[in-house]
Design a protein around this motif. Sequence first.
Motif, PDB file in Angstrom:
ATOM      1  N   MET A 290       0.828  -1.201   0.000  1.00 31.05           N
ATOM      2  CA  MET A 290       0.000   0.000   0.000  1.00 31.05           C
ATOM      3  C   MET A 290       0.868   1.260   0.000  1.00 31.05           C
ATOM      4  N   SER A 291       1.947   1.233   0.750  1.00 28.45           N
ATOM      5  CA  SER A 291       2.857   2.375   0.789  1.00 28.45           C
ATOM      6  C   SER A 291       3.489   2.614  -0.579  1.00 28.45           C
ATOM      7  N   LEU A 292       3.908   1.538  -1.244  1.00 23.45           N
ATOM      8  CA  LEU A 292       4.486   1.653  -2.583  1.00 23.45           C
ATOM      9  C   LEU A 292       3.454   2.163  -3.587  1.00 23.45           C
ATOM     10  N   LEU A 293       2.224   1.685  -3.460  1.00 21.00           N
ATOM     11  CA  LEU A 293       1.158   2.127  -4.352  1.00 21.00           C
ATOM     12  C   LEU A 293       0.899   3.622  -4.170  1.00 21.00           C
ATOM     13  N   HIS A 294       0.813   4.066  -2.921  1.00 23.06           N
ATOM     14  CA  HIS A 294       0.589   5.491  -2.657  1.00 23.06           C
ATOM     15  C   HIS A 294       1.728   6.334  -3.218  1.00 23.06           C
ATOM     16  N   GLY A 295       2.951   5.830  -3.101  1.00 21.10           N
ATOM     17  CA  GLY A 295       4.100   6.533  -3.664  1.00 21.10           C
ATOM     18  C   GLY A 295       4.022   6.624  -5.177  1.00 21.10           C
ATOM     19  N   ALA A 296       3.599   5.528  -5.834  1.00 21.09           N
ATOM     20  CA  ALA A 296       3.469   5.516  -7.296  1.00 21.09           C
ATOM     21  C   ALA A 296       2.364   6.465  -7.750  1.00 21.09           C
ATOM     22  N   ILE A 297       1.268   6.510  -6.996  1.00 17.30           N
ATOM     23  CA  ILE A 297       0.174   7.425  -7.336  1.00 17.30           C
ATOM     24  C   ILE A 297       0.625   8.871  -7.150  1.00 17.30           C
ATOM     25  N   ALA A 298       1.333   9.149  -6.066  1.00 15.93           N
ATOM     26  CA  ALA A 298       1.828  10.506  -5.820  1.00 15.93           C
ATOM     27  C   ALA A 298       2.771  10.945  -6.938  1.00 15.93           C
ATOM     28  N   GLU A 299       3.602  10.028  -7.411  1.00 12.92           N
ATOM     29  CA  GLU A 299       4.521  10.334  -8.510  1.00 12.92           C
ATOM     30  C   GLU A 299       3.739  10.628  -9.790  1.00 12.92           C
ATOM     31  N   ALA A 300       2.703   9.843 -10.070  1.00 13.97           N
ATOM     32  CA  ALA A 300       1.885  10.057 -11.267  1.00 13.97           C
ATOM     33  C   ALA A 300       1.103  11.364 -11.166  1.00 13.97           C
ATOM     34  N   PHE A 301       0.700  11.737  -9.964  1.00 12.76           N
ATOM     35  CA  PHE A 301      -0.068  12.962  -9.749  1.00 12.76           C
ATOM     36  C   PHE A 301       0.743  14.217 -10.054  1.00 12.76           C
ATOM     37  N   LYS A 302       2.060  14.110 -10.085  1.00 18.18           N
ATOM     38  CA  LYS A 302       2.894  15.286 -10.362  1.00 18.18           C
ATOM     39  C   LYS A 302       2.627  15.850 -11.753  1.00 18.18           C
ATOM     40  N   ASP A 303       2.141  15.007 -12.672  1.00 19.25           N
ATOM     41  CA  ASP A 303       1.834  15.459 -14.031  1.00 19.25           C
ATOM     42  C   ASP A 303       0.463  16.117 -14.143  1.00 19.25           C
ATOM     43  N   LEU A 304      -0.339  16.046 -13.094  1.00 18.92           N
ATOM     44  CA  LEU A 304      -1.699  16.586 -13.139  1.00 18.92           C
ATOM     45  C   LEU A 304      -1.747  18.000 -12.564  1.00 18.92           C
ATOM     46  N   ASP A 305      -2.681  18.779 -13.093  1.00 19.06           N
ATOM     47  CA  ASP A 305      -2.948  20.099 -12.522  1.00 19.06           C
ATOM     48  C   ASP A 305      -3.609  19.921 -11.157  1.00 19.06           C
ATOM     49  N   GLU A 306      -3.645  21.004 -10.397  1.00 21.51           N
ATOM     50  CA  GLU A 306      -4.246  20.947  -9.058  1.00 21.51           C
ATOM     51  C   GLU A 306      -5.718  20.535  -9.124  1.00 21.51           C
ATOM     52  N   ASP A 307      -6.464  21.093 -10.090  1.00 21.29           N
ATOM     53  CA  ASP A 307      -7.882  20.736 -10.242  1.00 21.29           C
ATOM     54  C   ASP A 307      -8.042  19.263 -10.604  1.00 21.29           C
ATOM     55  N   GLU A 308      -7.201  18.772 -11.489  1.00 23.25           N
ATOM     56  CA  GLU A 308      -7.271  17.371 -11.899  1.00 23.25           C
ATOM     57  C   GLU A 308      -6.960  16.446 -10.724  1.00 23.25           C
ATOM     58  N   GLN A 309      -5.984  16.809  -9.919  1.00 20.16           N
ATOM     59  CA  GLN A 309      -5.652  16.006  -8.735  1.00 20.16           C
ATOM     60  C   GLN A 309      -6.835  15.934  -7.786  1.00 20.16           C
ATOM     61  N   LYS A 310      -7.459  17.085  -7.548  1.00 17.60           N
ATOM     62  CA  LYS A 310      -8.594  17.120  -6.619  1.00 17.60           C
ATOM     63  C   LYS A 310      -9.762  16.284  -7.143  1.00 17.60           C
ATOM     64  N   VAL A 311     -10.057  16.416  -8.434  1.00 17.85           N
ATOM     65  CA  VAL A 311     -11.178  15.666  -9.027  1.00 17.85           C
ATOM     66  C   VAL A 311     -10.915  14.167  -8.947  1.00 17.85           C
ATOM     67  N   ILE A 312      -9.730  13.726  -9.319  1.00 15.34           N
ATOM     68  CA  ILE A 312      -9.408  12.291  -9.285  1.00 15.34           C
ATOM     69  C   ILE A 312      -9.437  11.770  -7.850  1.00 15.34           C
ATOM     70  N   SER A 313      -8.882  12.547  -6.926  1.00 14.99           N
ATOM     71  CA  SER A 313      -8.884  12.128  -5.515  1.00 14.99           C
ATOM     72  C   SER A 313     -10.297  11.960  -4.984  1.00 14.99           C
ATOM     73  N   LEU A 314     -11.167  12.906  -5.302  1.00 19.04           N
ATOM     74  CA  LEU A 314     -12.549  12.818  -4.822  1.00 19.04           C
ATOM     75  C   LEU A 314     -13.330  11.713  -5.536  1.00 19.04           C
ATOM     76  N   ARG A 315     -13.174  11.621  -6.855  1.00 16.07           N
ATOM     77  CA  ARG A 315     -13.924  10.624  -7.632  1.00 16.07           C
ATOM     78  C   ARG A 315     -13.611   9.200  -7.223  1.00 16.07           C
ATOM     79  N   TYR A 316     -12.344   8.936  -6.919  1.00 16.74           N
ATOM     80  CA  TYR A 316     -11.926   7.560  -6.626  1.00 16.74           C
ATOM     81  C   TYR A 316     -11.616   7.330  -5.150  1.00 16.74           C
TER      82      TYR A 316
END
Length: 136
Positions: A51-77
């Motif tokens: 789970m820790s590795l997964l969260h790290g991989a998601i955080a790394e992928a989120f660096k390419d997203l805008d702030e709005d996109e990060q918030k929408v994806i976080s809330l949606r999923y």
Amino acid sequence: KFNQRNGGRRKAKTPGAPAPAAAPARTSGRTLKLEDTLESAEPGADRAVEMSLLHGAIAEAFKDLDEDEQKVISLRYGLEDGVACSPSQVAERCEQSKDWVRRCEMRAIRKLRKPHHLMTLRPYNSQRQSLTAVPS
């Protein structure tokens, strides 16, 4: 043999009855105890690491997203609190329209489908059931 406790009667064996919990079972020369076969309700160390590795991989992928996109994806999923929201709930929280939420979500997913993100997150996709399953 005469058994004095039960008046000489033999205890009837129930076919297919499980062994008592304290009795260890033998499988191929190894002693297997009941507690070895039961799944723990607590997440194990290996699951916590995954789970820790997964969260790290998601955080790394989120660096390419805008702030709005990060918030929408976080809330949606449900990445923040574990509770996924519908597009209308996300729109309400972001004070935007449902159409804006859908466009933002699609834009974010398109970015996350880039090959370098797919390669990073692919190992977790095959383990999705084990990572998301809630122990009963």
